[in-house]
Scaffold this active site. Structure first.
Site, mmCIF file in Angstrom:
data_model
loop_
_atom_site.group_PDB
_atom_site.id
_atom_site.type_symbol
_atom_site.label_atom_id
_atom_site.label_comp_id
_atom_site.label_asym_id
_atom_site.label_seq_id
_atom_site.Cartn_x
_atom_site.Cartn_y
_atom_site.Cartn_z
ATOM 1 N N HIS A 111 0.757 -1.110 -0.085
ATOM 2 C CA HIS A 111 -0.091 -0.012 0.045
ATOM 3 C C HIS A 111 0.918 1.325 0.009
ATOM 4 C CE1 HIS A 111 -3.316 2.627 1.403
ATOM 5 N NE2 HIS A 111 -2.329 3.228 1.935
ATOM 6 N N GLU A 112 1.843 1.288 0.896
ATOM 7 C CA GLU A 112 2.688 2.475 0.774
ATOM 8 C C GLU A 112 3.399 2.467 -0.520
ATOM 9 O OE1 GLU A 112 2.351 4.486 3.279
ATOM 10 O OE2 GLU A 112 0.801 3.435 4.151
ATOM 11 N N HIS B 160 1.795 4.629 -2.908
ATOM 12 C CA HIS B 160 1.519 5.872 -2.953
ATOM 13 C C HIS B 160 2.732 6.499 -3.735
ATOM 14 C CE1 HIS B 160 -1.574 6.682 -0.118
ATOM 15 N NE2 HIS B 160 -0.864 6.060 0.839
ATOM 16 N N GLU C 106 -5.772 7.063 -0.846
ATOM 17 C CA GLU C 106 -5.676 5.822 -0.285
ATOM 18 C C GLU C 106 -6.272 4.818 -0.659
ATOM 19 O OE1 GLU C 106 -3.846 5.692 2.481
ATOM 20 O OE2 GLU C 106 -3.547 7.372 3.670
#
Length: 265
Positions: free
Chosen positions: A129-130, A133, A190
């Protein structure tokens, strides 16, 4: 025909920038990106170096080997990325249930996360997930929005490394004025990172179904009090899990070998 002579200079400048900087994210969402990859990578590297001087770094070999193993499996599945030619991972000693990734391939994982991410697949959910970004250029997008909202700062000559813009630049990276304080992205970003991270972990051989279990753990960790930092502006637990389950059903079957990253005993 638009009578441009009647428009304020700032409006003309904003229009020109928008036309020149429009882009699409990995999921097809339209973005405005004003800054170069080189600028963002430099900013990410500088911020990460400063964080390493202010945060306590974990030196436990088992913990670091585990986190490195999960991250290496994820990044190897991506191939070489212009946003991050190489990836540096640091484990920070902190009770924060969180992780982050910065432009230029800088990844930080807090030991508090390892208490909630119960296995390698769940840890891959958060790290993926990070990384999402970074791949979606969310820091550039947020910094660009901030810059467009402050046209008086002279967009054409903004110096990301200068003290005049330091607070704005740190906010763009998701860091507070005091490095080490993580600030949330918007909900659209997100949710997009959830999708990118899910695709990434599946491609790397991790079990995407564990992403649902991870966010269920996050929900339990929040209890009735303050939620984990990573949940501050994320979609609600229910909507996030519904979105993940829907996306899992669309994933192609992965032929990758399931990684064997051993959690510290």
């Amino acid at each position: 025909m638009i009578a441009f002579r009647h428009l304020p200079v700032t409006s003309l400048l904003a229009s020109a920038l928008l036309l020149a900087a429009c882009s699409n994210s990995p999921t097809g969402r339209q973005q405005v990106l004003l800054f170069s990859e080189q600028d963002m990578s430099q900013l990410g590297a500088q911020s990460f170096e400063e964080m390493k001087t202010k945060e306590k770094i974990n030196t436990d070999p088992q913990v670091n080997t585990y986190v490195q193993c999960v991250t290496r499996a994820l990044t190897a599945s991506l191939g070489r990325q212009p946003e991050a030619p190489s990836w540096e991972v640091v484990v920070f000693d902190s009770d924060q249930v969180n992780a982050f990734a910065l432009p230029g391939g800088k990844i930080g994982v807090y030991t508090g996360l390892l208490k909630v991410a119960k296995n390698q697949d769940q840890l891959a959910t958060v790290i993926g997930h990070e990384i999402g970004h970074v791949l979606a250029k969310h820091s550039n997008e947020r910094l660009s929005r901030s810059q467009l909202a402050n046209l008086g700062l002279q967009i054409s000559s903004v110096a990301l490394g200068g003290t005049e813009y330091q607070e704005m630049a740190m906010a763009g990276l998701g860091l507070g004025v005091q490095y080490g304080i993580l600030m949330p992205y918007g909900r659209a970003q997100e949710s997009e990172s959830d999708i990118i991270g899910l695709r990434m972990m599946s491609q790397a051989g991790f079990d995407p179904n564990q992403s649902v279990a991870l966010w269920q753990n996050m929900s339990k960790a929040s209890g009735g009090g303050q939620p984990p930092e990573i949940l501050s502006t994320h979609p609600s637990h229910a909507s996030r899990i519904d979105d993940l389950r829907r996306e899992i059903g669309r994933l192609p079957v992965s032929t990758a070998t399931h990684p064997n990253c051993k959690a510290p005993g």
